[in-house]
Design an enzyme around this catalytic site. Structure first.
Site, short mmCIF file in Angstrom:
data_model
loop_
_atom_site.label_atom_id
_atom_site.label_comp_id
_atom_site.label_asym_id
_atom_site.label_seq_id
_atom_site.Cartn_x
_atom_site.Cartn_y
_atom_site.Cartn_z
CG HIS A 1 8.76 1.15 1.80
ND1 HIS A 1 8.20 -0.04 2.22
CD2 HIS A 1 7.94 2.12 2.27
CE1 HIS A 1 7.08 0.21 2.88
NE2 HIS A 1 6.91 1.51 2.95
CD GLU B 156 4.30 -0.47 5.73
OE1 GLU B 156 3.99 0.67 6.11
OE2 GLU B 156 4.37 -0.76 4.51
CG HIS C 64 0.62 4.54 7.55
ND1 HIS C 64 -0.21 3.47 7.32
CD2 HIS C 64 1.75 4.28 6.86
CE1 HIS C 64 0.39 2.61 6.51
NE2 HIS C 64 1.58 3.07 6.22
CG HIS D 152 -0.15 0.05 2.53
ND1 HIS D 152 -0.17 -0.96 3.46
CD2 HIS D 152 0.68 0.97 3.04
CE1 HIS D 152 0.61 -0.66 4.47
NE2 HIS D 152 1.14 0.50 4.25
#
Lengths: 116, 281
Positions: free
Chosen positions: B193, B240, B59, B12
């Site tokens: 990432h 994640e 988040h 996502h």
């Protein structure tokens, strides 16, 4: 333990209890930017907005200079800092370029190169 | 009895929401990413799940550092998306399934997972984006959801091994549910990432590919690593991948890959997608 894990990965700060304590005021201010009205108010009166959240001198200075690495050093967490960056019209690639001392184009080129 | 029809794991990224809203699916930058999704959409259209149980990480929309649950589970009649502060358009509300939520809560606490229960829960892009990617162009979502949020904001995070066990417990709970529901388990996040620090822009293709390759048949491969080791391999936000581990763990027996896709980069992220199901000869 936390100090060691923070140092063990170059160029990386794990957001742990030490950072969470240090950065609470700054992160709380950034969390408030989920609200459009708060974003507008920050833009209108940055100084008083920061004062209301009780930012430390180092946090206020880092925000004034829009300096992400210094915000992280002052306890900022990137998930919340990204909301502040959005107010300045900066996306995560702008943030990446700034933190790695390069241009946005060069930063994006580096990401694309990682796929080859 | 309810049935787990399979698991879908996907990245996502906030920018995906903006790309969908601006209809950029055919744009040269976006096309190689969106091209991965039609096989997953077709698989879902054929399997017709009633409910999606979604492992995701908030988040800073619903949870702040004032109270940060390690594992939180939705028990709301409906879940709303809201302004996250970075300009992604919001998506329509999603229906919950309170009876299934409470069944999961009871079974999880029974198995010593001390979850935080949420009768109100704002769901952020990590929870809504898989829906938008997997069921595109809908006015109303075709599934009810049970969101399960795993903390990836503030360390210590739960270990990969713990998230695996959580996923196993969720799978057992679903299979023990007394309604004839078809349930798909989604894992939303990753892959490698890093947004913050001098290492921002870090991507690790070799690690991601090994992770995806081992996940169906050897799902404990990643659980041998500590959280700091996983951060080192996958980046501060690449952690994640815990959502992928939990979603995969909900499947029992021999698991096969129906479809997988990997593309670098979307924004700062290596974007992955997998559809997995229990192998039935």
């Amino acid at each position: 333990m936390s100090a060691r894990s923070r140092q063990s990965i170059p160029g990386t700060t794990l957001f742990d209890g030490t950072q969470a304590i240090k950065g609470y005021a700054l992160n709380k201010m950034c969390y408030s930017f989920n609200s459009a009205a708060n974003r507008e108010e920050f833009k209108r009166a940055e100084d008083s907005y920061c004062r209301r959240y009780g930012l430390s001198e180092a946090q206020r200075d880092a925000v004034r200079r829009r300096n992400v690495l210094d915000m992280i050093a002052a306890g900022g967490n990137v998930y919340y800092l990204a909301k502040l960056a959005g107010i300045f019209g900066l996306d995560v690639q702008d943030l990446g370029a700034q933190q790695t001392g390069t241009t946005k184009e060069a930063f994006k080129a580096k990401l694309e190169a990682a796929g080859r | 009895m309810a049935k787990v029809i399979g698991a879908i794991t996907t990245s996502h990224v906030p920018a995906i929401g903006a790309a969908i809203a601006r209809e950029l699916r055919e744009d040269p930058y976006w096309k190689p990413f969106f091209a991965g999704y039609p096989p997953a959409q077709r698989w879902l259209a054929a399997r017709r799940p009633d409910v999606a149980v979604i492992f995701y990480n908030d988040h800073g929309l619903n949870f702040f550092l004032d109270k940060m649950p390690t594992f939180a589970i939705g028990a709301a009649p409906e879940y709303r998306n809201a302004d996250e502060g970075w300009g992604i358009p919001t998506v329509p509300p999603v229906a919950g399934d309170q009876r299934l939520s409470w069944h999961l809560i009871e079974r999880l606490v029974d198995e010593e997972f001390d979850v935080t229960t949420c009768q109100e829960l704002l769901i952020d892009h990590a929870c809504t984006m898989p829906l938008a990617l997997l069921w595109p162009g809908r006015d109303a979502w075709p599934v009810r959801i049970v969101p399960i949020c795993i903390n990836t904001v503030q360390h210590p995070l739960p270990s990969a091994a713990r998230c695996f066990k959580l996923g196993q417990a969720v799978g057992r709970a679903i299979r023990g549910y007394d309604e004839d529901l078809r349930v798909v388990v989604l894992g939303s996040g990753g892959l490698s990432h890093q947004l913050d620090g001098e290492r921002a822009g870090f991507i690790n293709r070799a690690f991601d590919l090994e992770f995806m390759q081992t996940l169906p048949g050897d799902p404990r491969w990643a659980t041998r690593h500590s959280i700091p080791e996983l951060v080192e391999h996958a980046g501060t936000q690449g952690i994640e991948l815990l959502m992928w581990i939990a979603a995969r763990a909900a499947l029992e027996g021999e698991v096969r890959t129906v479809h997988s896709h990997y593309h670098i980069p979307i924004s700062n992220t290596a974007a992955g997608l997998m559809v997995m199901e229990t192998f039935s000869p």
